[in-house]
Design an enzyme around this catalytic site. Sequence first.
Site, short mmCIF file in Angstrom:
data_model
loop_
_atom_site.label_atom_id
_atom_site.label_comp_id
_atom_site.label_asym_id
_atom_site.label_seq_id
_atom_site.Cartn_x
_atom_site.Cartn_y
_atom_site.Cartn_z
CB SER A 117 -6.92 7.42 3.98
OG SER A 117 -5.63 7.73 3.51
CE1 TYR A 141 -5.06 2.86 5.72
CE2 TYR A 141 -4.34 4.60 4.24
CZ TYR A 141 -4.92 4.20 5.42
OH TYR A 141 -5.37 5.15 6.30
CE LYS A 145 -8.64 3.54 6.33
NZ LYS A 145 -9.37 3.37 7.60
#
Length: 332
Positions: A117, A141, A145
């Site tokens: 991402s 988040y 990643k």
Amino acid sequence: MNILVTGGAGYIGSHTVKQLIDAGHRVVVLDNFYSGHRWAIDPAATLVEGDIADSDSVSQVLQTHNIDSVVHFAGYIVVPESVSDPFKYYENNVVGSLRLINACEQNDVQRFVFSSSAAVYGLPDSKKVDENARLNPINPYGNSKLITEMTLNDVANAYQHKDTPFKFVALRYFNAAGAQIAGNLGQATPEATHLIKVACEAATGKREQMKLFGTDYDTPDGSCVRDYIHVEDLAAAHLKALDYLADGGDSIRLNCGYGQGYSVKEVVAMVKKVSGVDFTAIETGRRAGDPPSLIADNTQIKRLLGWKPQYDDLELICRTAFNWEQTWQARQ
Ligand code: UDP
């Protein structure tokens, strides 16, 4: 290739599975149906219901189907939820991915394509961010990643001298949006949080109104800017990544976006235009974890993978998303 697709029943996964099947690959989908749908899986794919963290089951699947390539989508994707519940994200996105990668290495998987991402960049210093930019995620988040990218890199280095070395492409997605051009697939998340989906739900009347988070950013109109990429172009990048590795390409991390930014206000206006509905978008405070602007420098992916975007058009993205929203709601 014999390809295992984790999260193949989800939004981006299901579009990719369809393209892989159409390209003549054999596809096995591994999905725990946390957010995926059975109807979204192409009938030519083999379905295994299970979890990426269940190493024994994953190993069995890899062996039974003689898997040589893995495309790993399965993961949680909601930035604000990751801020409020980091354990959930580290458990599934980090620990789950680690177990999957371990099983792949042990079973001689040669090619691994990972859904990373743009969140790995955090707050970029430049207008367009390239792959060498500082990696400094600002939410769990993005951390999840980045940790998985690092794991892949370390594993690829450690086993580079094997007869069948483990190689990976990490695709750093910018904002996936829109729906299949053919109209049979699209985002079907029940509690949607992503902007275009939410705006389409407001346009159909599924929700009375939507919120527009933050109008005081240092951006042209004060709302956040993102690089929205059509899901079919994003899916196509995975096929290109597999071909690149099959042709002997080295492990690499690549941005996957169009290199063009749109503000939240511009997106909302576009969804109003394509739907013909002047729904209410209430301007409210900033949402936790949102960077002001994220736009891809996509020079590398075009050069190395020969990826050519076909649907680089915000109006088309919003129209396919809105058409799908109507189809999906009529089906329920
Ligand atoms: N956004 C918004 N209202 C919504 C959902 C999102 O204003 O209901 C904004 C969000 O704050 C961000 C942008 O839209 O600035 C893109 O958010 P999204 O969740 O779609 O993707 P992200 O960039 O967080 O992965």
